[in-house]
Design a protein around this motif. Structure first.
Motif, PDB file in Angstrom:
ATOM      1  N   LYS A  70       0.672  -1.268  -0.114  1.00  0.00           N
ATOM      2  CA  LYS A  70       0.179  -0.011  -0.010  1.00  0.00           C
ATOM      3  C   LYS A  70       0.897   1.196   0.051  1.00  0.00           C
ATOM      4  O   LYS A  70       2.070   1.424   0.650  1.00  0.00           O
ATOM      5  CB  LYS A  70      -0.966  -0.069   1.339  1.00  0.00           C
ATOM      6  CG  LYS A  70      -1.980  -0.952   1.205  1.00  0.00           C
ATOM      7  CD  LYS A  70      -2.919  -0.977   2.251  1.00  0.00           C
ATOM      8  CE  LYS A  70      -3.801  -2.011   2.434  1.00  0.00           C
ATOM      9  NZ  LYS A  70      -4.709  -2.010   1.287  1.00  0.00           N
ATOM     10  N   LEU A  71       0.339   2.336  -0.650  1.00  0.00           N
ATOM     11  CA  LEU A  71       1.072   3.673  -0.426  1.00  0.00           C
ATOM     12  C   LEU A  71       1.309   4.078   0.979  1.00  0.00           C
ATOM     13  O   LEU A  71       0.288   3.999   1.652  1.00  0.00           O
ATOM     14  CB  LEU A  71       0.509   4.427  -1.230  1.00  0.00           C
ATOM     15  CG  LEU A  71       0.593   4.497  -2.823  1.00  0.00           C
ATOM     16  CD1 LEU A  71      -0.624   5.382  -3.517  1.00  0.00           C
ATOM     17  CD2 LEU A  71       1.873   4.458  -3.278  1.00  0.00           C
ATOM     18  N   LYS A 108       1.814   6.774   4.114  1.00  0.00           N
ATOM     19  CA  LYS A 108       1.312   8.076   4.316  1.00  0.00           C
ATOM     20  C   LYS A 108       2.048   9.296   3.847  1.00  0.00           C
ATOM     21  O   LYS A 108       1.570   9.978   2.972  1.00  0.00           O
ATOM     22  CB  LYS A 108       1.002   8.239   5.872  1.00  0.00           C
ATOM     23  CG  LYS A 108       0.347   9.578   6.117  1.00  0.00           C
ATOM     24  CD  LYS A 108      -0.005   9.540   7.846  1.00  0.00           C
ATOM     25  CE  LYS A 108      -0.748  10.927   8.228  1.00  0.00           C
ATOM     26  NZ  LYS A 108      -0.989  11.144   9.434  1.00  0.00           N
ATOM     27  N   ALA A 136       4.055   9.192   1.156  1.00  0.00           N
ATOM     28  CA  ALA A 136       3.764   9.096  -0.234  1.00  0.00           C
ATOM     29  C   ALA A 136       2.522   9.767  -0.850  1.00  0.00           C
ATOM     30  O   ALA A 136       2.576  10.164  -1.818  1.00  0.00           O
ATOM     31  CB  ALA A 136       4.336   7.807  -0.723  1.00  0.00           C
ATOM     32  N   THR A 137       1.477   9.707  -0.215  1.00  0.00           N
ATOM     33  CA  THR A 137       0.097  10.417  -0.530  1.00  0.00           C
ATOM     34  C   THR A 137      -0.059  11.559   0.070  1.00  0.00           C
ATOM     35  O   THR A 137      -1.368  12.099  -0.022  1.00  0.00           O
ATOM     36  CB  THR A 137      -0.866   9.302   0.120  1.00  0.00           C
ATOM     37  OG1 THR A 137      -0.763   9.196   1.530  1.00  0.00           O
ATOM     38  CG2 THR A 137      -0.578   8.068  -0.715  1.00  0.00           C
ATOM     39  N   ALA A 138       0.866  12.267   0.930  1.00  0.00           N
ATOM     40  CA  ALA A 138       0.620  13.627   1.359  1.00  0.00           C
ATOM     41  C   ALA A 138       1.682  14.535   1.209  1.00  0.00           C
ATOM     42  O   ALA A 138       2.629  14.726   2.096  1.00  0.00           O
ATOM     43  CB  ALA A 138       0.199  13.687   2.982  1.00  0.00           C
ATOM     44  N   GLU A 183      -4.382  15.305   9.644  1.00  0.00           N
ATOM     45  CA  GLU A 183      -3.610  14.971   8.485  1.00  0.00           C
ATOM     46  C   GLU A 183      -1.777  15.265   8.314  1.00  0.00           C
ATOM     47  O   GLU A 183      -1.256  15.060   7.468  1.00  0.00           O
ATOM     48  CB  GLU A 183      -4.174  15.503   7.203  1.00  0.00           C
ATOM     49  CG  GLU A 183      -4.001  17.111   6.889  1.00  0.00           C
ATOM     50  CD  GLU A 183      -5.012  17.893   7.736  1.00  0.00           C
ATOM     51  OE1 GLU A 183      -5.134  19.276   7.533  1.00  0.00           O
ATOM     52  OE2 GLU A 183      -5.677  17.304   8.682  1.00  0.00           O
TER      53      GLU A 183
END
Length: 387
Positions: free
Chosen positions: A125-126, A128, A130-132, A165
């Motif tokens: 899974k990506l 955190k 990598a996606t923020a 976040e």
């Protein structure tokens, strides 16, 4: 009802009409029609998701098991009863119902539940970071400013308490630095860490036999007065190693006052005999009430610890393997000493007088943990009170 469903679908595939197939199996006709609709939906979902070509571990719930869960829930069965019927833990069934039921309130639909489970299963899974991108940039800036991952994580929570976040654990940062998934932190940021390691070294959980022939006193046997630093005279020791492992300097730190003594080894090497004699020369300058114990790691240089203990009347306690935090004061001091004795340099050329001067400078440095007293001031107080 799994057997009845399978027989019914086989009859339908052979061309038997729905009403007749239901009569032969012994179920209501509306049940047969529902089974047919679900079978068509399952075939479409399986084709789209590629289920027939995938081998899934038996520890995951299968589509057939989810069908049973759906049937039994409609019949009013409890999760415990369904678990007993399927031979699964009750927690597995309860978790399946909670995670995969229709979020809009439509209850538990087995084929939709299978699709949700399949959608969550792909790995890797990506991560955190990598996606923020905003969070990733903040973390990179703080790492570049020489903050540790733990300090970065704490700082972000302190600066942005209401923005979840922008919160991240220090373990996630370490994973991004060392594992290097997609979109992870820049590899060169690992050099900003205090260790400067390019790879992570896992701690071994295996046990090993005693290191020395003479019985060892372990740190768990050390008096409680040493653990809480209430009584002076308990020391931590280690060696800092020079170029190619050919030279070394011994370091001693008193736990209560953080007072430092440097042990001169010179060109004699770091054999057990040399270290024993050098330690005896160094602690000989101490009054007896400041020679309560010495804590060391299980390095080969302490193979003659029992001889040192007898000669100095000072017991030696050993840390557990791969546990440098059990000598935290000494490890911190060794890090400070690398400003004077950089890694990869020859340490044999430093004279005894130079080591004494370096130790004196460290002992004049005020410490926050001492209420901004210096180690020398704290030791002077100890000697004044006991004299």
């Amino acid at each position: 009802m799994v057997v009845e469903r399978a027989v019914y679908l086989q009859l339908v595939e052979r061309g038997v009409r729905t009403g007749e197939a239901c009569r032969l199996v012994g179920v209501a006709e509306r049940t047969g029609w529902r089974w047919r609709r679900e079978a068509v939906a399952a075939a479409a979902a399986a084709s789209a998701a590629g289920w027939p070509s995938r081998v899934v571990s038996a520890r995951y719930l299968s589509l057939d098991e989810r069908v049973v869960i759906g049937d039994r829930l409609r019949a009013g069965a409890s999760p415990a009863a369904i678990a007993a019927e399927l031979g699964r833990p009750r927690s597995t069934i309860s978790r399946e119902i909670a995670r995969n039921q229709d979020p809009s309130g439509g209850g538990y639909q087995p084929f939709a539940a299978q699709q949700r489970a399949e959608a969550r299963r792909p790995r890797p899974k990506l991560r955190k970071l990598a996606t923020a991108p905003v969070l990733r940039d903040l973390v990179q800036d703080l790492l570049q400013d020489r903050l540790s991952p733990q300090q970065v994580a704490a700082r972000l929570r302190h600066q942005h308490p209401d923005r979840q976040e922008l919160h991240v654990s220090h373990e996630t940062i370490y994973q991004a630095l060392y594992v290097q998934g997609r979109g992870a932190l820049r590899r060169e940021l690992a050099t900003a860490l205090r260790t400067g390691r390019a790879v992570r070294r896992p701690r071994s959980t295996t046990t090993r036999p005693p290191r020395f022939t003479a019985p060892m006193l372990m740190i768990s046997d050390r008096p409680a007065e040493a653990d809480d630093r209430a009584v002076p005279g308990h020391w931590e020791g280690d060696l800092i190693i020079g170029k190619d492992g050919q030279s070394a300097i011994g370091t001693l730190v008193e736990r209560a006052t953080r007072y430092v003594l440097l042990v001169h080894l010179g060109t004699r090497g770091r054999s057990a005999e040399v270290v024993r004699d050098a330690l005896l020369d160094t602690v000989a300058t101490l009054p007896q009430h400041l020679k309560r114990s010495l804590t060391w790691d299980q390095g080969a240089e302490m193979a003659l610890h029992h001889q040192f203990t007898l000669a100095a009347d000072m017991p030696v306690y050993f840390c557990d393997p791969h546990s440098p935090w059990q000598r935290g004061s000494n490890e911190n001091t060794n890090g400070l000493l690398r400003q004077y004795f950089p890694k990869g340099t020859d340490l044999a050329g430093h004279s005894r007088e130079h080591l004494t001067a370096v130790a004196a400078q460290l002992n004049r440095r005020p410490r926050q943990t001492l209420g901004w007293d210096t180690p020398a001031e704290r030791l002077t107080k100890v000697l004044t009170v006991t004299s």
